[in-house]
Scaffold this active site. Structure first.
Site, PDB file in Angstrom:
ATOM      1  N   SER A 121      27.589  47.175  33.120  1.00 24.51           N
ATOM      2  CA  SER A 121      27.345  48.611  33.187  1.00 24.51           C
ATOM      3  C   SER A 121      26.234  49.002  32.221  1.00 24.51           C
ATOM      4  O   SER A 121      26.066  48.394  31.165  1.00 24.51           O
ATOM      5  CB  SER A 121      28.617  49.370  32.795  1.00 24.51           C
ATOM      6  OG  SER A 121      28.330  50.724  32.507  1.00 24.51           O
ATOM      7  N   LYS A 240      25.717  52.296  44.931  1.00 20.37           N
ATOM      8  CA  LYS A 240      27.157  52.401  44.658  1.00 20.37           C
ATOM      9  C   LYS A 240      27.620  53.847  44.658  1.00 20.37           C
ATOM     10  O   LYS A 240      27.035  54.713  43.993  1.00 20.37           O
ATOM     11  CB  LYS A 240      27.466  51.787  43.292  1.00 20.37           C
ATOM     12  CG  LYS A 240      28.931  51.929  42.860  1.00 20.37           C
ATOM     13  CD  LYS A 240      29.233  51.085  41.628  1.00 20.37           C
ATOM     14  CE  LYS A 240      30.681  51.182  41.216  1.00 20.37           C
ATOM     15  NZ  LYS A 240      31.006  52.381  40.447  1.00 20.37           N
ATOM     16  N   VAL A 298      42.175  48.849  44.279  1.00 23.49           N
ATOM     17  CA  VAL A 298      42.612  47.480  44.563  1.00 23.49           C
ATOM     18  C   VAL A 298      43.531  46.958  43.452  1.00 23.49           C
ATOM     19  O   VAL A 298      43.142  46.938  42.286  1.00 23.49           O
ATOM     20  CB  VAL A 298      41.398  46.542  44.699  1.00 23.49           C
ATOM     21  CG1 VAL A 298      41.858  45.109  44.902  1.00 23.49           C
ATOM     22  CG2 VAL A 298      40.504  47.006  45.835  1.00 23.49           C
TER      23      VAL A 298
END
Lengths: 371, 371, 371, 371
Positions: A121, A240, A298
């Site tokens: 990041s 993204k 997830v």
């Protein structure tokens, strides 16, 4: 325990016995200081989207194929010319020093140990070079929060390229910080500097809230930015934060080499759909023009299976990995991926799918559950 | 604290730090006397419609537009020839003296401070003139509960016109008081006079229950009443309490200059649909012939966004504002609108919508959530 | 309190202040002995159908009609040539002596006081004649649990006719007793005789469980039985326990003068649909050939409204009335009907319907609530 | 109580008074040691499929047929040329010695006592011959977990044939052990040997976890295996673990003489559909070419009815029976089947179905329950 600017960072390094990923949250909450934990854990507004992200996996069911004559499922896959031992990757996530003194360096080690893919990041606690070096040759991507200051962007991209990252992930769903109540309740300010800000920006993030950090970032992001970054880096740019087929096609039209379906783990726009619910329609629209990465919600092997079957090429997650990082450092990270891969392998075998390619072609069904 | 007829009214005047609007309820409950709180809080019968009002916003999701190249969303809007700094207005709500000694005067001040629109109720604790004066030039509407006595109606409309209100809101969903159990449990009677009754009616409401108040109001309201009020005042008449496309068209046919989609916050008819669930169909039928105001259940920035995207031109709310009034007077009211506007602005930016007009054209989607 | 065979019967006679019908259950539970309460309260098997009965009313919503220009809704209706002051009737229910020493005599008085319709059960605690006399001229129906012994049936029908009942309700959904776990847990046996068994059968029911009672009843009921009873009595025969359009038509073909849509309050077949869910389809099939009575799950004025709007001509209920009987005798029964009528009147006014005929033509809508 | 290798086995032999099958779980939990109970009770991963199995029965409702003119429903049925007194059979379930010292021998006795069908598991605690002998002439099937070692398979099949079993059930949904967290939490290893392993394999299972047991089993199972077993045994082969129409047809194409729709009680693949939800589509595809057995989630008479009406010819269950075994041995098993048959008989009578054939042709309906 390491004390940094008064903030207690875990420095554990140990293998974890993980029953399941959801159980990591409570364990990690005990050792990550309140403000840091709230930042990692929290979602936006009333967290409807956050909760829907995981529940949405129950909207479809796996149709197992019996008598499939297979054994030893193979989790390896190829994407962007890279060979990976698992379709589960580390999502780009900021400030992992909140969870562990070694931060992204340990995460990168853990990911490398399972043959996975690491995404750094912009707001990492550790530097691009250090994190890359920790990966020890394993592939990494670099995620860019575009700054209003192109010089800053260019410096980061240069550094990332020097460090050998294989692709740039451009985050487009965070042009302002989501309304995260945990951070407000905790009056959270980053207690630890962000390495890339320290090196290339005026302030290092320390003592700032996420709102102040984002204030320096670009609020206006356009299709031109995709192409600009692609041209500047000559690397694949993955966009993204896509949540609709129309945006996926627009991003591809702007030069995106990959689509990253995500709602930022429910941390940005609340009131949008569960990320899994939009995946299949986006995949249909993208129609294999470029690979699709998926994240948000997830937690289980069956979730990974369903995401792949619904159109994802790679599946990412962050929070459970960061909890594993807090609880066991690099080995903890490795344990998290191994646990999830273990569940995935069982799901693949029981569903009658030997390869990730098989999973991608596996049917899903939908029954109404309304009682 | 001010003691009026034995009823303890808040007289706080302070800015509030609001985490979110739903959290105001518990805080306000501590300082508003039981009977008053029950009157403000309660819904009709088993409160199914009350609860459905807020839940219904989860029936659709916002489709964010990425790479929208926007920043600094602009919340201002124009309606009925008025410029407003926010699409969120104060719904007409009775007896705000139950929450605060200053009542509607403070509400009007707080609304004016955010550049919003104030609607006065027939059953206000403060007079039309005082409330109007408190708005200090900011636009106000006047809501009419028609009385069986036209002289009373005419007096109110005259007074409202003198006070400079820009439109009349004619409430048509309260031809009898809803079956509100909170009021029965508390044997609630208004402890404080209603200024307009005090001035123009025989009784001032004090010591009466809501049933007695409504008994003086008109039970028979017909399309002719819409035209009669429009003719009498020469002001736009907005019909409040519409829940079906057919009624919206009938109201317009009767001369309505605006449609106010509302189920009275679940306080009148129980067993009708959530107000948000009927909005889109009504907006489609109205087809921009007149503006649409929407209320019932709005608590979040994402709710405001969804209501605008579903067809509303203005979005109203009352209970959270009245809680803010109790907790902080005019400044508290201002804080409530600012908090909601802040959430709305974030939602707009993250959804890729720069203006209220953009929001009105933003797509919504619907996924099944049945687990 | 009256002690009968060791069973404590209420003998209260007083008006009740009823907040809502559901709240009566807890109050009644305190004064009805455990076994008796369990018998009244319980449903079959896992009680899915019992619970679904009431929840099903939320599957549709009332579309209010604004500007309807009505007041003072009129609850009176005509059916089978009878004038009734309310469309809500007393369902036939066994053994009301479990709730009150006066049993059905008090129920009949309370029902007559509101101008309603009373249905006597074969298994009443009081005799046909006594109950009829208590009604003081108000209309009553007699419900028949057919016995294997036609002489018994004939005796009952003769007696009912002598007592002036206006119709026979033939129950067809109880050819064996439902699997009611409450009765098993309590090892429940009727502590009080059943008047009609006492008079016409070998045993009086006292000391027997419901299974033993039903064992004497006919398990085989055929269309021929409908005609046989109609021919024998020359009274309208209403077939109770219909849950499908096909059965409704078959009953009419067999001579039924009315259809009674009911699943016995979830006390018989479990796993069948909520009674309200099947009503609209049955009404459509019946197409006004004969009147329709509806019960199972009704607790609110909005429920009565929805049942009428979905096709019922009369709406029945039992449990809440029996609780009212326990709590206040005849006056308690009257209070229950008055409370429900009050809610219904409010619902009618707010929905813009002046008469029961209006309600029967009122639209219902359906929105998805899946969050 | 019998102590075997330190494991406390129940040796109760008594009739049970069963309120309902779900209530057995809590009672059995008190007398089965933690590890054994966890093995019996647990499902895979987050147990979504386990829970959905039972909830799914609420997705459809029974349409009762009134005036059906029937009594005394007959639960007997014919299948594979066998006459059975009940359509409810014992599913093959491993290691019943965990619940009771007599293990499958007692189960077989209890099943025989109700005229039902017993299926032996490969991993039984008692030997094929002993279990068969306990059945005393009542029909039994033998379930095969195929081993990688065909000699082992052949030995078992030979033994089963010698013991007179009427069919072979080939389980195909367990090519690896499901991710059952209960076993992990308890670090469960079988404390008692498995008779068939003891006799024909190298190890007897004692001290091994289910993962180790399954490791010796075949992971690759293909259509050829169905035919091979059919050819070898000349017995009908029923393929167990089918969850899709396509697989059912493929199994029939491979020589299956019966289809066993099951998801292994939610113990293997999690994230697949509730077994009941797939039954109707499979039955339609199979179209009576071969009989269908159904299990997973059955707990109530209404469940058995719905499964038969949805297309099953026989309905199986295991957990509640094993709880009954623990609580009462052979008599406990008998009590469980009697309780379920009792509920089924009531359901049949109330639904207006006299025979199992009638049930198979009974209509089901579906209403939305979304509140």
């Amino acid at each position: 325990m390491t004390l940094t600017n008064g903030y207690e960072q875990s420095d554990r390094e140990e293998q974890l016995h993980i029953l399941n990923l959801p159980s990591l949250e409570a364990a990690a909450k005990k050792i990550i200081p309140t403000g840091g934990f709230g930042y990692i854990y929290g979602g936006a507004e009333d967290e409807w989207t956050l909760k829907a992200n995981t529940q949405a996996f129950n909207h479809v069911q796996i149709v197992p194929r019996a008598l499939a004559n297979i054994d030893h499922p193979d989790l390896s896959t190829e994407i962007f010319g890279l060979h990976l031992d698992t379709p589960v990757m580390m999502a780009p996530a900021a400030a992992q020093g909140l969870a562990h003194a070694k931060g992204e360096v340990d995460t990168a080690k853990g990911v490398a140990a399972v043959g996975g893919l690491m995404a750094q990041s912009t707001y990492s606690s550790t530097s691009i070079a250090d994190t890359a070096a920790a990966g020890d040759g394993a592939p990494q991507f670099f995620q860019l929060y575009m700054s209003k200051d192109w010089t800053f962007n260019a410096s980061l991209l240069d550094e990332a390229k020097r460090a050998g990252v294989k692709a740039i992930i451009l985050t487009v769903d965070a042009t302002v910080d989501g309304y995260r109540e945990e951070d407000i309740v905790n009056n959270f300010q980053f207690p630890i500097p962000m390495a890339n800000l320290e090196k290339f920006a005026n302030g290092d993030g320390k003592g700032q809230g996420i709102g102040e950090i984002y204030a320096a970032a670009a609020q206006k992001i356009s299709p031109d930015d995709v192409r600009r970054i692609a041209d500047y880096t000559d690397l694949p740019v993955i966009v993204k934060g896509i949540q609709s087929p129309a945006d996926a096609l627009r991003a591809i039209g702007a030069g995106a080499a990959g689509i990253y379906v995500s709602n930022h783990g429910g941390r940005q726009l609340n009131g949008g759909p569960a990320s899994f619910d939009v995946l299949a329609d986006i995949a249909k629209a993208v129609n294999h023009q470029v690979p699709i990465i998926f994240d948000s919600g997830v937690r289980r092997g069956s979730h990974v299976f369903k995401a792949l079957a619904a159109g994802a090429d790679l599946v990412a997650l962050a929070r459970p990995v960061i909890y594993g990082l807090a609880l066991g450092g690099a080995q903890g990270v490795q344990s998290v991926f191994e646990a999830l891969d273990h569940e995935l392998a069982i799901t693949m075998q029981l569903a009658g799918t030997k390869t990730i390619e098989d999973v991608k072609h596996a049917p899903l069904t939908h029954f109404r559950y309304d009682d």
